[in-house]
Design an enzyme around this catalytic site. Structure first.
Site, PDB file in Angstrom:
ATOM      1  N   HIS A   1       8.547  22.027  -2.102  1.00 31.93           N
ATOM      2  CA  HIS A   1      10.230  21.321  -2.124  1.00 31.93           C
ATOM      3  C   HIS A   1       9.912  20.184  -3.098  1.00 31.93           C
ATOM      4  CE1 HIS A   1      13.867  20.898  -1.308  1.00 31.93           C
ATOM      5  NE2 HIS A   1      14.262  21.369  -0.026  1.00 31.93           N
TER       6      HIS A   1
ATOM      7  N   ASP B   1      15.610  41.289  -8.520  1.00 29.36           N
ATOM      8  CA  ASP B   1      15.431  42.759  -8.549  1.00 29.36           C
ATOM      9  C   ASP B   1      14.274  42.881  -9.648  1.00 29.36           C
ATOM     10  OD1 ASP B   1      15.506  45.212  -9.311  1.00 29.36           O
ATOM     11  OD2 ASP B   1      17.652  45.120 -10.143  1.00 29.36           O
TER      12      ASP B   1
END
Length: 435
Positions: free
Chosen positions: A148, A381
């Site tokens: 993070h 994708d």
């Protein structure tokens, strides 16, 4: 679920033309320094057919060439300040398998079994880790972890979309803005807002948490699904007393409902004060805007209330507290923070509030919400369509809730709620109540 770990290796960026120098570094910005120093893990599931591993690996190499920070390492400069070393040492890439079908073993609710679907989050030097787990039915689970300190959810989700684009042979778009030096303090600085006690606390100050008999082992993570019909009713009720005729957002309405419901389930004293920590993205709040900035650009809103007021006032009361707190984290607030972080932190020996929070597994009587409702996580994708499941990994911090678009993708919302077992039973009974 028995996961068999196979090949593990380091994947490095693949550049077109002459590779850049590996002696450069990027200083962490004031927004990086104030966030959580830990890996966050997410889980994707894909139905067959799935692309070859080589395609996914090559796409990752190409994406890393554009998002080079992920292939680097954290370090310090000559002054001891934290930096990202652009040394292209690479990310961890693991192949694994399970000798059962995904539908037989995939937990659709938070479970410790999810931890086997991504590399460990402890003692990690790589800034990104990937695990591809294949199942005998031909399904694929992608476990992804990222530090993070390097980037927030907005930036990370854009990187994941870019990875998919590269796998499909497309140009990466939008291109990220990498300059972390753009957040310069004003001269003279203007400390318009209070930041001590919010983003920062005193170095020697220890947070005081109430005595709780329940232990960390008694925390249970639960998933609750809110349909579009329920959300519409909730939003209407939350906005019913709004005088300017502008309804509150679905996020504000749902969070107000969860705040009240969880507070009731916890059986807090009416004299207690409870607050919610809400991430606020600065990309479109800063002037000028920086929509494609890569890194951390988040501060927090902290609406708070006495338990008695929160539970006895109607839902619009809590919703307005949330709305007003978020609205106030505006351009002026972000710039006040930049000035404060550059001028006051070292002088007053302050440390990030988030650093203290990561040492705790219990947020009682408070909450923290991570909303992933607007992130394009479902757009990863690899060439055979998007995922049919997306979820955070198992993250059993009591009071840390996640909001995600449901994988039904009809506008409904899934909420991941870790609570003590005793409180969770009450929460289940009242989480759909509009009373």
């Amino acid at each position: 679920m028995k996961v068999k770990i196979g090949r593990s290796r380091i994947i490095k960026p693949l550049y077109e033309g002459t590779p850049p120098t590996i002696t450069n570094h990027i200083p962490l910005s004031v927004f990086d320094k104030v966030t959580y120093d830990q890996h966050v893990a997410v889980i994707y599931a894909y139905r067959p057919p799935i692309p070859p591993t080589a395609t996914i690996e090559l796409g990752l190499q190409k994406a890393l060439a554009e998002y080079r920070e992920w292939a680097g390492r954290l370090g310090k400069d000559d002054n001891g300040d934290p930096i990202i070393l652009l040394n292209d040492e690479g990310v961890k890439f693991v192949e694994a398998s399970v000798d059962r079908s995904l539908d037989q073993v995939m937990p659709f609710r938070p479970s410790a079994s999810l931890l086997s679907l991504h590399p460990s989050l402890e003692g990690v030097v790589e800034l990104v880790q990937v695990q591809l787990t294949t199942f005998i039915c031909g399904s694929l689970v992608v476990g992804f972890t990222a530090n993070h300190l390097v980037a927030d959810g907005h930036s990370t989700s854009n990187f994941l979309v870019a990875w998919g684009q590269a796998c499909r042979g497309l140009e990466i778009s939008p291109l990220p803005l990498h300059d972390r030096t753009i957040f310069s303090p004003r001269d003279p600085p203007i400390f318009e807002f209070e930041h001590k006690g919010f983003e920062y606390i005193n170095k020697k100050q220890k947070k005081v948490y109430p005595l709780i008999h329940n232990g960390v082992d008694d925390i249970v993570a639960h998933k609750v699904h809110y349909s579009t019909a329920f959300l519409a009713k909730l939003k209407s009720k939350a906005s019913s007393l709004n005088r300017n005729n502008k309804p509150f957002s679905t996020f504000e309405s749902l969070l107000a409902h969860l705040w009240r419901t969880i507070t009731r389930a916890r059986s807090l004293s009416e004299h207690d004060v409870t607050q919610v920590r809400i991430s606020v993205d600065g990309r479109h709040r800063l002037n000028p805007k920086v929509p494609n900035y890569f890194g951390n650009l988040v501060l927090w809103a902290f609406p708070k209330a006495k338990v008695n007021d929160l539970l006895n006032q109607p839902l619009p009361y809590a919703t307005k507290l949330i709305h007003d707190a978020v609205v106030n984290v505006n351009d002026n607030y972000f710039k006040s923070f930049i000035d404060f972080a550059n001028h006051k932190v070292k002088e007053e020996e302050l440390v990030p509030n988030a650093v203290a929070d990561t040492e705790e597994s219990i947020l009682w009587p408070n909450l923290e919400v991570d909303s992933w409702l607007r992130f394009p996580f479902y757009e990863l994708d690899f060439g055979c369509g998007g995922p049919y499941i997306f979820m955070p990994s198992f993250f059993p911090t009591e009071g840390m809730i996640f909001l995600l678009p449901s994988f039904i993708q009809d506008g409904s919302i899934d909420v991941f709620v870790p609570l003590f077992r005793d409180n969770l039973e009450t929460f289940k009974q009242i989480c759909y109540s509009l009373d």
